[in-house]
Design an enzyme around this catalytic site. Sequence first.
Site, mmCIF file in Angstrom:
data_model
loop_
_atom_site.group_PDB
_atom_site.id
_atom_site.type_symbol
_atom_site.label_atom_id
_atom_site.label_comp_id
_atom_site.label_asym_id
_atom_site.label_seq_id
_atom_site.Cartn_x
_atom_site.Cartn_y
_atom_site.Cartn_z
ATOM 1 N N SER A 1 37.854 43.837 40.624
ATOM 2 C CA SER A 1 36.725 44.763 40.456
ATOM 3 C C SER A 1 36.596 45.186 39.001
ATOM 4 O O SER A 1 37.574 45.139 38.241
ATOM 5 C CB SER A 1 36.922 46.006 41.325
ATOM 6 N N ASP B 1 37.053 38.070 43.843
ATOM 7 C CA ASP B 1 38.196 38.178 44.757
ATOM 8 C C ASP B 1 38.717 36.756 44.947
ATOM 9 O O ASP B 1 38.047 35.927 45.561
ATOM 10 C CB ASP B 1 37.711 38.778 46.085
ATOM 11 N N SER C 1 58.049 33.670 43.268
ATOM 12 C CA SER C 1 58.937 34.848 43.220
ATOM 13 C C SER C 1 60.304 34.437 43.754
ATOM 14 O O SER C 1 60.409 33.468 44.532
ATOM 15 C CB SER C 1 58.366 35.948 44.124
ATOM 16 N N TYR D 1 55.115 38.284 52.190
ATOM 17 C CA TYR D 1 55.173 37.973 50.756
ATOM 18 C C TYR D 1 56.044 36.733 50.508
ATOM 19 O O TYR D 1 55.660 35.829 49.758
ATOM 20 C CB TYR D 1 55.725 39.197 50.024
ATOM 21 N N ALA E 1 56.729 34.342 52.577
ATOM 22 C CA ALA E 1 56.011 33.172 53.102
ATOM 23 C C ALA E 1 54.995 32.675 52.077
ATOM 24 O O ALA E 1 54.912 31.478 51.788
ATOM 25 C CB ALA E 1 55.303 33.532 54.406
HETATM 26 P P1 NAD Z 1 50.173 44.012 39.683
HETATM 27 O O1 NAD Z 1 49.878 44.635 40.993
HETATM 28 O O2 NAD Z 1 50.552 44.887 38.531
HETATM 29 O O3 NAD Z 1 48.944 43.088 39.196
HETATM 30 C C1 NAD Z 1 48.296 42.210 40.077
HETATM 31 C C2 NAD Z 1 46.844 42.092 39.640
HETATM 32 O O4 NAD Z 1 46.190 41.224 40.563
HETATM 33 C C3 NAD Z 1 46.112 43.442 39.672
HETATM 34 O O5 NAD Z 1 45.374 43.608 38.480
HETATM 35 C C4 NAD Z 1 45.205 43.303 40.889
HETATM 36 O O6 NAD Z 1 44.006 44.081 40.819
HETATM 37 C C5 NAD Z 1 44.930 41.816 40.889
HETATM 38 N N1 NAD Z 1 44.465 41.351 42.206
HETATM 39 C C6 NAD Z 1 44.957 41.712 43.420
HETATM 40 N N2 NAD Z 1 44.246 41.130 44.400
HETATM 41 C C7 NAD Z 1 43.305 40.360 43.785
HETATM 42 C C8 NAD Z 1 42.259 39.522 44.274
HETATM 43 N N3 NAD Z 1 42.066 39.341 45.591
HETATM 44 N N4 NAD Z 1 41.460 38.897 43.367
HETATM 45 C C9 NAD Z 1 41.645 39.081 42.041
HETATM 46 N N5 NAD Z 1 42.627 39.866 41.532
HETATM 47 C C10 NAD Z 1 43.427 40.506 42.402
HETATM 48 O O7 NAD Z 1 51.302 42.929 39.972
HETATM 49 P P2 NAD Z 1 52.337 42.180 38.970
HETATM 50 O O8 NAD Z 1 53.672 42.804 39.171
HETATM 51 O O9 NAD Z 1 51.780 42.083 37.606
HETATM 52 O O10 NAD Z 1 52.395 40.753 39.665
HETATM 53 C C11 NAD Z 1 51.709 39.619 39.168
HETATM 54 C C12 NAD Z 1 52.206 38.400 39.920
HETATM 55 O O11 NAD Z 1 53.602 38.240 39.721
HETATM 56 C C13 NAD Z 1 52.004 38.485 41.436
HETATM 57 O O12 NAD Z 1 51.644 37.204 41.941
HETATM 58 C C14 NAD Z 1 53.371 38.885 41.935
HETATM 59 O O13 NAD Z 1 53.582 38.498 43.256
HETATM 60 C C15 NAD Z 1 54.262 38.142 40.970
HETATM 61 N N6 NAD Z 1 55.603 38.700 40.885
HETATM 62 C C16 NAD Z 1 55.831 39.967 40.432
HETATM 63 C C17 NAD Z 1 57.141 40.460 40.376
HETATM 64 C C18 NAD Z 1 57.450 41.833 39.858
HETATM 65 O O14 NAD Z 1 58.630 42.223 39.847
HETATM 66 N N7 NAD Z 1 56.489 42.613 39.414
HETATM 67 C C19 NAD Z 1 58.201 39.659 40.800
HETATM 68 C C20 NAD Z 1 57.929 38.367 41.275
HETATM 69 C C21 NAD Z 1 56.635 37.895 41.294
#
Ligand code: NAD
Length: 244
Positions: free
Chosen positions: A34, A60, A139, A152, A154
Amino acid sequence: MATAVITGSARGIGAAIALRLAQDGYDIALNDISEAMFENNDIMDRIRAEGVVCEKFIADVSNYEQTEQMIKDIKSRFVTIDVLVNNAGITRDGLLARMSEENFDSVIAVNQKSVFNMTKHVTAVMMKQRSGRIINLSSVAGLYGNAGQFNYSASKAAIIGMTKTIAKELGSRGITCNAVAPGFIKTPMTDKLTDAQKEKILQLIAMRRYGTVEEIAGVVSFLASKDSSYVTGQVIEISGGLSM
Ligand code: NAD
């Protein structure tokens, strides 16, 4: 100028990856769900300060039609798409016994189906170019499972299967596909954990600290660079020695 598309890049790991790829010289197509995600947010200014072009595309990524339109829009604005980082992801944690169908479906749609949606449309462009780099965010939960993260885990395990399959299907077209598997990284996603949970996790990490978003971005930068030109179908764990 080469172009990188990073999903879910208004904040967190995605924003750090976008900034790092801008420092590497890529023009940047940001994406998030958004307009509100970009309000009171200086990520576009910080990227443009690196001297590259940066535009945002609202979609999205779990929605097939929206991603198809977004890739058309990015293609007409930037001409080539050289790097795709499938980063957008959500958590809806809970033990399997208590997990609602809605929480299962939403995590699979945003984390897993988004990789199908984005990669299908972007690889159509990359195949014509006969070059491209795809980097998926898996992850440690996808590698080893994690109690309380059935949905998650999965979705993140599926990303590994998709990564290896894309690598096999498109290697001959000059396209590489790799995944990174972060452990615990300090972001809004992990800030939601309780202090007790955070302390317990630290004891499992050889380096006894959380990772930073820049440490994920550095490995993604390598996977997008010439230095990794013969690396494909791999999963690089970035976890400070969480699982050994
Ligand atoms: P975060 O929640 O800070 O950022 C995720 C972003 O994705 C947000 O800006 C959100 O608005 C956006 N988003 C969510 N749904 C969406 C959609 N349907 N369409 C478009 N954008 C969408 O998360 P993060 O910690 O920065 O994680 C980023 C990636 O890294 C993710 O895939 C997460 O699973 C992976 N990851 C994170 C960690 C961690 O420790 N933070 C560990 C392993 C993997």
